[in-house]
Design an enzyme around this catalytic site. Structure first.
Site, short mmCIF file in Angstrom:
data_model
loop_
_atom_site.label_atom_id
_atom_site.label_comp_id
_atom_site.label_asym_id
_atom_site.label_seq_id
_atom_site.Cartn_x
_atom_site.Cartn_y
_atom_site.Cartn_z
N LYS A 8 -14.58 4.97 8.67
CA LYS A 8 -13.94 3.69 8.55
C LYS A 8 -12.81 3.87 7.63
O LYS A 8 -12.63 4.93 7.00
CB LYS A 8 -15.06 2.77 8.12
N LEU A 99 -13.57 7.31 3.01
CA LEU A 99 -13.91 7.26 4.63
C LEU A 99 -15.44 6.73 4.87
O LEU A 99 -15.61 6.57 6.28
CB LEU A 99 -13.61 8.44 5.24
N ASP A 136 -21.09 -0.01 0.82
CA ASP A 136 -20.51 -0.27 2.24
C ASP A 136 -21.26 0.34 3.49
O ASP A 136 -20.87 0.34 4.54
CB ASP A 136 -18.90 0.26 2.32
C1 LIG Z 1 -14.55 1.52 -2.41
C2 LIG Z 1 -15.34 1.23 -1.18
C3 LIG Z 1 -14.61 0.13 -0.38
O1 LIG Z 1 -14.72 0.22 1.00
O2 LIG Z 1 -15.48 2.21 -0.40
P1 LIG Z 1 -15.21 3.80 -0.70
O3 LIG Z 1 -14.01 4.16 -1.30
O4 LIG Z 1 -16.36 4.29 -1.41
O5 LIG Z 1 -15.21 4.36 0.88
C4 LIG Z 1 -16.69 0.62 -1.44
O6 LIG Z 1 -16.27 -0.64 -2.25
C5 LIG Z 1 -17.71 1.50 -2.22
O7 LIG Z 1 -18.66 1.34 -1.64
P2 LIG Z 1 -19.91 2.70 -2.00
O8 LIG Z 1 -19.13 3.95 -1.91
O9 LIG Z 1 -21.08 2.28 -0.94
O10 LIG Z 1 -20.27 2.10 -3.57
P3 LIG Z 1 -21.78 2.50 -4.17
O11 LIG Z 1 -22.08 3.98 -4.02
O12 LIG Z 1 -22.62 1.65 -3.93
O13 LIG Z 1 -21.13 2.38 -5.75
C6 LIG Z 1 -20.54 3.56 -6.55
C7 LIG Z 1 -19.79 2.74 -7.99
O14 LIG Z 1 -18.90 1.86 -7.36
C8 LIG Z 1 -18.89 0.78 -8.21
N1 LIG Z 1 -18.83 -0.45 -7.42
C9 LIG Z 1 -19.15 -0.28 -5.85
C10 LIG Z 1 -18.92 -1.23 -5.17
C11 LIG Z 1 -18.51 -2.29 -5.76
N2 LIG Z 1 -18.54 -3.53 -4.79
N3 LIG Z 1 -18.40 -2.73 -6.78
C12 LIG Z 1 -18.34 -1.61 -7.68
O15 LIG Z 1 -18.04 -1.85 -8.89
C13 LIG Z 1 -20.02 0.68 -9.16
O16 LIG Z 1 -19.81 1.28 -10.34
C14 LIG Z 1 -20.90 1.88 -8.34
O17 LIG Z 1 -21.88 2.52 -9.20
N1 LIG Z 2 -24.71 12.58 3.91
C1 LIG Z 2 -23.83 12.49 2.98
N2 LIG Z 2 -22.41 12.67 3.22
C2 LIG Z 2 -21.64 12.62 2.43
N3 LIG Z 2 -21.67 12.40 0.95
C3 LIG Z 2 -23.03 11.98 0.74
C4 LIG Z 2 -24.09 12.22 1.76
N4 LIG Z 2 -25.16 11.76 1.01
C5 LIG Z 2 -24.85 11.63 -0.35
N5 LIG Z 2 -23.68 11.71 -0.45
C6 LIG Z 2 -22.90 11.57 -1.76
O1 LIG Z 2 -22.20 10.21 -1.52
C7 LIG Z 2 -20.72 10.44 -2.25
C8 LIG Z 2 -19.67 9.54 -1.47
O2 LIG Z 2 -19.81 9.86 -0.18
P1 LIG Z 2 -18.92 9.51 0.95
O3 LIG Z 2 -19.56 8.04 1.44
O4 LIG Z 2 -18.67 10.44 2.03
O5 LIG Z 2 -17.57 8.95 0.28
P2 LIG Z 2 -16.53 7.82 0.00
O6 LIG Z 2 -17.47 6.87 -0.96
O7 LIG Z 2 -15.69 8.20 -0.68
O8 LIG Z 2 -16.31 7.22 1.27
C9 LIG Z 2 -20.42 12.06 -2.32
O9 LIG Z 2 -19.89 12.19 -3.40
C10 LIG Z 2 -21.87 12.60 -2.05
O10 LIG Z 2 -21.97 13.39 -3.16
#
Ligand SMILES: C[C@@](CO)(OP(=O)(O)O)[C@H](O)COP(=O)(O)OP(=O)(O)OC[C@H]1O[C@@H](n2ccc(N)nc2=O)[C@H](O)[C@@H]1O
Ligand SMILES: Nc1ncnc2c1ncn2[C@@H]1O[C@H](COP(=O)(O)OP(=O)(O)O)[C@@H](O)[C@H]1O
Length: 274
Positions: A8, A99, A136
């Site tokens: 995404k 992503l 997400d």
């Molecule tokens: C920033 C975003 C935006 O789309 O995407 P990515 O960059 O990861 O793709 C998301 O909020 C990322 O969601 P996701 O990657 O699922 O986060 P999680 O693994 O649940 O959380 C990782 C850490 O980010 C922080 N966290 C996450 C989501 C949120 N709404 N508030 C937070 O403060 C928390 O410290 C948490 O421990």
């Molecule tokens: N199947 C998987 N593919 C990618 N990352 C994974 C997976 N399972 C666990 N992870 C862990 O989740 C973290 C976040 O992954 P990802 O969702 O791909 O990135 P982002 O949060 O940047 O969108 C990575 O650091 C990785 O160690």
């Protein structure tokens, strides 16, 4: 059974407030894109193990139990009687990129187990399970453009099509930790809601659609800011970092020539938008 978990992008991202549980409430638009992993799940016969995981393509840190597809299997095993499974994950979506690749694998694993083993879960039940494994993850259950609020798990469908655009996606060799990225933010409500901004023509987004993570991430990694500038230089109608980075995308009216050479050293893909 084989499925193709897609990535995404975030169209705008406002971190609006910090919650008592330490997470943040945000407002963003999630939009699915044409960049995919492959996930194959078969019954595992006669080994005595509950699951086997093979990962090919790009390498992933961590043990199998850390992988979100295994976490999804384990979570559903607590609620349903599942047979042992043989999982093959082909990783193509870069990690630490914003992503959502891991989150997508997780959601597609839940959908696959639901279908293959006829668990009878509704969309809402699958979203609830997915949300427990990552903020997400739930988006990828329905996988349609949505305006997302809460921690990124409350959705409102938006009628928005970018199918006339070409996406250029560039991921430098830098990983940004999501946790650290949230740590660098001072939450605030935007003057104009993203819901209103996405109704405007894409040509206007440059002046009003913001990703709040850019300020602190660009300050720490000027190379990422330079990629965004370059995407505008070569003609992007709109360019932004996605999620917490480090991938940056540009939306173009036409295909871009020699795009890989322009971003040498980076993961770089050009795709038609969905
Ligand atoms: C920033 C975003 C935006 O789309 O995407 P990515 O960059 O990861 O793709 C998301 O909020 C990322 O969601 P996701 O990657 O699922 O986060 P999680 O693994 O649940 O959380 C990782 C850490 O980010 C922080 N966290 C996450 C989501 C949120 N709404 N508030 C937070 O403060 C928390 O410290 C948490 O421990
Ligand atoms: N199947 C998987 N593919 C990618 N990352 C994974 C997976 N399972 C666990 N992870 C862990 O989740 C973290 C976040 O992954 P990802 O969702 O791909 O990135 P982002 O949060 O940047 O969108 C990575 O650091 C990785 O160690």
């Amino acid at each position: 059974m084989i499925t193709f978990p897609n990535a995404k992008i975030n169209l705008g991202l406002n971190v609006v407030e910090k919650r008592p549980d330490g997470y943040h409430n945000l407002e963003t638009v999630f939009y699915p894109i044409n960049l995919q992993d492959a996930l194959e799940v078969n019954r595992l016969e006669n080994t005595g193990e509950p699951y086997r995981l093979r990962v090919s393509g790009s390498t992933l840190d961590g043990s199998p139990e850390d992988n979100l597809v295994v976490k999804a299997y384990t979570l559903l095993s607590d609620a349903y009687s599942l047979p042992p499974v043989d999982i093959h994950l082909f990783k193509h979506i870069p990690t630490g990129a914003g992503l959502g690749g891991g989150s997508s694998d997780c959601a597609f694993m839940i959908k696959t187990l639901n279908e293959k083993f006829r668990l009878g879960m509704s969309i809402e039940e699958m979203e609830k399970h997915a949300a427990r494994l990552g903020a997400d993850c739930a988006f990828f259950i329905q996988n349609q453009p949505v305006f997302a609020t809460g921690t990124g798990n409350v959705f409102e469908r938006v009628s928005l099509s970018l199918a006339d655009y070409t996406l250029v996606l560039v991921k430098p060799d830098i990983s940004v930790s999501t946790r650290e990225a949230y740590g660098g933010i001072r939450p605030r409500r935007p003057e104009t809601s993203l819901k209103e901004i996405i109704r405007r023509p894409v040509e206007e987004w440059r002046d009003c659609m913001k990703n709040d993570f850019e300020e602190s991430v660009f300050a720490r990694h000027p190379e990422i800011a330079a990629i965004k500038d370059k995407l505008y230089d070569i003609g992007a109608t709109y360019a932004s970092m996605t999620g917490s980075g480090s991938a940056v995308y540009g939306l173009f009216r036409n295909r871009v020539e020699n795009v890989s050479e322009q971003f040498a050293g980076c993961f770089c893909r050009q795709r038609e938008m969905i």
